[in-house]
Write a protein that holds these residues in place. Sequence first.
Motif, PDB file in Angstrom:
ATOM      1  N   VAL A  25      64.352  51.699  44.911  1.00 39.08           N
ATOM      2  CA  VAL A  25      64.480  52.254  43.543  1.00 39.08           C
ATOM      3  C   VAL A  25      64.967  53.744  43.402  1.00 39.08           C
ATOM      4  N   ILE A  26      65.870  53.941  42.803  1.00 37.98           N
ATOM      5  CA  ILE A  26      66.490  55.166  42.843  1.00 37.98           C
ATOM      6  C   ILE A  26      66.917  55.797  41.216  1.00 37.98           C
ATOM      7  N   THR A  27      67.016  57.206  40.940  1.00 44.43           N
ATOM      8  CA  THR A  27      67.650  57.510  39.727  1.00 44.43           C
ATOM      9  C   THR A  27      68.962  57.595  39.538  1.00 44.43           C
ATOM     10  N   LYS A  53      69.129  50.717  44.856  1.00 49.30           N
ATOM     11  CA  LYS A  53      70.173  50.966  46.161  1.00 49.30           C
ATOM     12  C   LYS A  53      69.648  49.861  47.073  1.00 49.30           C
ATOM     13  N   ASP A  54      70.798  48.935  47.314  1.00 49.03           N
ATOM     14  CA  ASP A  54      70.401  47.955  48.181  1.00 49.03           C
ATOM     15  C   ASP A  54      71.468  48.312  49.581  1.00 49.03           C
ATOM     16  N   LYS A  55      70.745  48.934  50.679  1.00 49.61           N
ATOM     17  CA  LYS A  55      71.554  49.323  51.782  1.00 49.61           C
ATOM     18  C   LYS A  55      71.197  47.922  53.075  1.00 49.61           C
ATOM     19  N   GLU A  56      72.306  47.236  53.145  1.00 55.64           N
ATOM     20  CA  GLU A  56      72.304  46.342  54.108  1.00 55.64           C
ATOM     21  C   GLU A  56      73.030  46.805  55.557  1.00 55.64           C
ATOM     22  N   ALA A  59      76.882  47.307  54.386  1.00 52.90           N
ATOM     23  CA  ALA A  59      77.408  47.641  53.118  1.00 52.90           C
ATOM     24  C   ALA A  59      76.105  48.299  52.256  1.00 52.90           C
ATOM     25  N   THR A  60      76.448  49.086  51.271  1.00 58.29           N
ATOM     26  CA  THR A  60      75.669  49.436  50.456  1.00 58.29           C
ATOM     27  C   THR A  60      75.988  49.218  49.011  1.00 58.29           C
ATOM     28  N   ASP A  61      75.268  48.555  48.106  1.00 58.63           N
ATOM     29  CA  ASP A  61      75.503  48.769  46.792  1.00 58.63           C
ATOM     30  C   ASP A  61      74.347  49.229  45.707  1.00 58.63           C
ATOM     31  N   TYR A  62      74.754  49.008  44.628  1.00 58.31           N
ATOM     32  CA  TYR A  62      73.856  49.541  43.667  1.00 58.31           C
ATOM     33  C   TYR A  62      73.934  48.624  42.298  1.00 58.31           C
ATOM     34  N   LYS A  63      72.651  48.401  41.886  1.00 59.53           N
ATOM     35  CA  LYS A  63      72.571  47.524  40.632  1.00 59.53           C
ATOM     36  C   LYS A  63      71.594  48.311  39.631  1.00 59.53           C
ATOM     37  N   VAL A  64      72.346  48.398  38.357  1.00 56.50           N
ATOM     38  CA  VAL A  64      71.506  49.206  37.346  1.00 56.50           C
ATOM     39  C   VAL A  64      71.082  48.408  36.279  1.00 56.50           C
ATOM     40  N   GLN A  65      69.854  48.001  36.016  1.00 53.75           N
ATOM     41  CA  GLN A  65      69.513  47.090  34.704  1.00 53.75           C
ATOM     42  C   GLN A  65      69.094  48.037  33.616  1.00 53.75           C
ATOM     43  N   PHE A  66      69.671  47.551  32.378  1.00 58.79           N
ATOM     44  CA  PHE A  66      69.194  48.290  31.237  1.00 58.79           C
ATOM     45  C   PHE A  66      68.197  47.394  30.318  1.00 58.79           C
ATOM     46  N   THR A  67      67.600  47.884  29.446  1.00 57.69           N
ATOM     47  CA  THR A  67      66.469  47.101  28.737  1.00 57.69           C
ATOM     48  C   THR A  67      67.047  46.283  28.109  1.00 57.69           C
ATOM     49  N   ASN A  68      68.603  46.291  27.441  1.00 59.66           N
ATOM     50  CA  ASN A  68      68.868  45.376  26.534  1.00 59.66           C
ATOM     51  C   ASN A  68      69.372  43.919  27.656  1.00 59.66           C
ATOM     52  N   ASN A  69      69.295  44.120  29.056  1.00 61.35           N
ATOM     53  CA  ASN A  69      69.663  43.084  29.930  1.00 61.35           C
ATOM     54  C   ASN A  69      70.766  43.096  30.566  1.00 61.35           C
ATOM     55  N   ILE A  70      71.600  44.124  30.099  1.00 55.78           N
ATOM     56  CA  ILE A  70      72.957  44.314  30.717  1.00 55.78           C
ATOM     57  C   ILE A  70      72.774  44.708  32.243  1.00 55.78           C
ATOM     58  N   GLU A  71      73.391  44.432  33.197  1.00 50.15           N
ATOM     59  CA  GLU A  71      73.490  44.711  34.575  1.00 50.15           C
ATOM     60  C   GLU A  71      74.828  45.037  34.833  1.00 50.15           C
ATOM     61  N   VAL A  72      74.857  46.181  35.548  1.00 46.47           N
ATOM     62  CA  VAL A  72      75.979  46.620  36.276  1.00 46.47           C
ATOM     63  C   VAL A  72      75.862  46.787  37.744  1.00 46.47           C
ATOM     64  N   GLU A  73      76.750  46.246  38.454  1.00 41.99           N
ATOM     65  CA  GLU A  73      76.613  46.392  39.926  1.00 41.99           C
ATOM     66  C   GLU A  73      77.799  47.382  40.330  1.00 41.99           C
ATOM     67  N   PHE A  74      77.564  48.302  41.312  1.00 39.90           N
ATOM     68  CA  PHE A  74      78.646  49.224  41.980  1.00 39.90           C
ATOM     69  C   PHE A  74      78.750  49.188  43.441  1.00 39.90           C
ATOM     70  N   ASP A  75      79.614  49.193  44.108  1.00 45.15           N
ATOM     71  CA  ASP A  75      80.070  49.431  45.514  1.00 45.15           C
ATOM     72  C   ASP A  75      79.350  50.703  46.114  1.00 45.15           C
ATOM     73  N   ALA A  76      79.491  50.921  47.150  1.00 47.42           N
ATOM     74  CA  ALA A  76      79.028  52.104  47.879  1.00 47.42           C
ATOM     75  C   ALA A  76      79.721  53.468  47.355  1.00 47.42           C
ATOM     76  N   LYS A  77      80.913  53.267  46.913  1.00 46.67           N
ATOM     77  CA  LYS A  77      81.895  54.491  46.410  1.00 46.67           C
ATOM     78  C   LYS A  77      81.333  54.626  45.058  1.00 46.67           C
ATOM     79  N   GLY A  78      80.531  53.792  44.219  1.00 47.51           N
ATOM     80  CA  GLY A  78      80.358  53.996  42.791  1.00 47.51           C
ATOM     81  C   GLY A  78      81.321  53.335  42.294  1.00 47.51           C
ATOM     82  N   ASN A  79      82.302  52.317  42.399  1.00 46.40           N
ATOM     83  CA  ASN A  79      83.135  51.679  41.622  1.00 46.40           C
ATOM     84  C   ASN A  79      82.614  50.128  41.208  1.00 46.40           C
TER      85      ASN A  79
END
Length: 145
Positions: A25-27, A53-56, A59-79
């Motif tokens: 878990v990150i900020t 932050k999911d470091k395999e 590859a590394t990717d990121y998953k952001v979860q909001f309280t309204n259940n919207i989820e955003v996934e990013f690649d290692a570069k933040g795209n």
Amino acid sequence: MKTKLKLAACLLVGLTFSANAQKTVITKTDLPANAQTFLKTHFAGQEPSYIIKDKETFATDYKVQFTNNIEVEFDAKGNWEEVDGNHTSIPVAIVPKTIASYIKTNFANTSVTKISKDYKGYEVDINNGLELEFNSKGSFLRIDN
């Protein structure tokens, strides 16, 4: 006997790679700059419930979860790779203009609830239950259900 040995070796390799996956878990400030900009642009004023932050191994990717259940996934570069509203509308500005125009023309009174992209193109879910596929330039390919 050789096939059993090969199968065992493949399983061992697979287990080794999966054991190397680390989820932490990150900020927001720990996200790549592109991801931070994306969140400020499309989700201003919304604080994430959590960011992982999911470091395999490869590859590394990121998953952001909001309280309204919207989820955003990013690649290692933040795209961004996927924005999932979990059956609720996502911000229209995320959807490429050619895709948004196609949906507005052909599926009036619907909204995008999920969009994902990869090297082949885009998959878009709309709130009438259809999943649309587009190429990387935003041209419609087919309905996929």
